[in-house]
Scaffold this active site. Structure first.
Site, PDB file in Angstrom:
ATOM      1  N   VAL A 140      84.984  70.134 -15.995  1.00 58.09           N
ATOM      2  CA  VAL A 140      86.324  69.662 -16.343  1.00 58.09           C
ATOM      3  C   VAL A 140      86.361  68.879 -17.655  1.00 58.09           C
ATOM      4  CG1 VAL A 140      86.250  67.430 -15.147  1.00 58.09           C
ATOM      5  CG2 VAL A 140      88.399  68.720 -15.240  1.00 58.09           C
ATOM      6  N   TYR A 141      85.217  68.467 -18.188  1.00 62.05           N
ATOM      7  CA  TYR A 141      85.224  67.672 -19.408  1.00 62.05           C
ATOM      8  C   TYR A 141      85.726  68.509 -20.586  1.00 62.05           C
ATOM      9  CZ  TYR A 141      82.285  64.195 -16.996  1.00 62.05           C
ATOM     10  OH  TYR A 141      81.791  63.252 -16.113  1.00 62.05           O
ATOM     11  N   SER A 142      86.845  68.073 -21.142  1.00 58.01           N
ATOM     12  CA  SER A 142      87.469  68.754 -22.285  1.00 58.01           C
ATOM     13  C   SER A 142      87.598  70.247 -22.029  1.00 58.01           C
ATOM     14  CB  SER A 142      86.676  68.496 -23.576  1.00 58.01           C
ATOM     15  OG  SER A 142      86.703  67.122 -23.899  1.00 58.01           O
TER      16      SER A 142
ATOM     17  N   GLY B 114      85.971  72.404 -20.324  1.00 58.60           N
ATOM     18  CA  GLY B 114      84.776  73.232 -20.448  1.00 58.60           C
ATOM     19  C   GLY B 114      84.076  73.152 -21.791  1.00 58.60           C
TER      20      GLY B 114
END
Length: 326
Positions: free
Chosen positions: A60-62, A64
């Site tokens: 979920v960070y940025s 993918g």
């Protein structure tokens, strides 16, 4: 940096883990303070040079892009077998049904997407980013077991939840012969010590590795109480962690400043050294958006706080409402 055993598992990791939430395309996520690929690569290179072999990101960070940046950099900088690569699953990755959570469908789809973005055949540690109350725990655990048996993950880990939930997960895995969680990634720092009541004792008893997130309270322990930052102004999740903090927290921050001044070291070193000295802590997750952040983190490994200093740091703390599980 000498490696440490990851709980009771046979895995060896560096005493620090580099958290990679800060590395991602700013336009692809809610974090305008994140660093793009060209800015991020020097941090991954520097971490390796300092002896850090453990890297933690999430799907979920940025959106993918953190996985993409981390995967490309580590492929260029280090042999795959020499690093320990961790990612997570749970957050929403697309609109509509099955775009988030820990269902069998979501887990089996998201591990493949993460591997593609990371550019690797497997991750060393695949973690559930939070507890999913909408999916039977048995379904989640069996899906994670199948991920391991398919060779797509070497180990599985969990993140912030109630101790009873984690204890139930460990029991179900043992009962069914499924792969057992080897780690807990939870919220531990001088401003939030509620995990000392149940989760940390459980992890010590069960031989679970502990890799705290936000060990410096998103920078709040490293600066004056009233001093802000670009991240603090835009980090909605961070604000939720400290929405009801008050005078006691200010006194903790001031205690860190006093101990650091007496030692002649940056506050970040004192805050991290305290976490490192807590029983059962394996590898705190440190974030870095300036190269000196990494230098301070490594220096904290050599900073041994006295019992009197620890008492000074801990004395102002008061019980807090449970946060960080959502």
């Amino acid at each position: 940096m000498d490696p440490v055993r990851f709980g009771r598992s046979g895995l060896e990791v560096s005493r620090l883990c580099l958290g990679c939430m800060s590395y991602g395309v700013p336009e692809r996520g809610p974090h305008p303070w994140s660093l793009g690929e060209a800015e991020s690569r020097p941090f991954l290179r520097r971490a390796l040079d300092l002896g850090i072999n453990f890297f933690d990101t999430a799907n979920v960070y940025s959106d993918g892009s953190s996985e993409e940046i981390v995967g490309r950099a580590l492929k260029d900088f280090a042999p795959r077998d020499e690093i320990v690569l961790a990612t997570k699953v749970h957050g929403r990755m697309h609109k509509g049904p099955n775009g988030a959570g820990l269902s069998r469908k979501a887990i089996l789809a998201e591990i493949d997407h993460s591997l593609r973005r990371l550019g690797t055949d497997y991750v060393d540690l695949y973690q559930i980013h939070r507890f999913d109350p909408h999916t039977p725990l048995e379904e989640t655990l069996e899906a994670l077991h199948d991920v391991v048996k398919a060779g797509k993950a070497r180990y599985i880990g969990a993140s912030s939840m109630y101790a009873w939930q984690f204890a139930r997960a460990l029991h179900l895995a043992e009962r069914h012969g499924w792969t057992r969680f080897v780690s807990m990634q939870n919220y531990v720092n001088l401003l939030y010590r509620e995990e000392e009541r149940e989760m940390l004792p459980l992890c010590r008893a069960e031989g679970i590795a502990v890799m705290p997130w936000s060990p410096m309270a998103r920078g709040r322990l490293t600066r004056d109480w009233d001093q802000g930052s670009a991240r603090a102004e835009t980090d909605a999740f961070g604000r939720s962690l400290y929405a009801k903090t008050g005078e006691a927290d200010r006194k903790v921050v001031e205690a860190v400043a006093a101990v650091a001044a007496a030692r002649g070291v940056p506050r970040a070193q004192v805050a991290l050294a305290w976490v490192l000295q807590q029983p059962g802590i394996t590898s705190p997750i440190v974030g870095a958006t300036k190269l000196e952040h990494l230098d301070d983190a490594v220096a904290a490994l050599s900073l041994r706080l006295s019992p009197e200093e620890c008492a000074t740091l801990e004395a102002p703390y008061v019980p807090h409402a449970v946060v960080g599980h959502a």
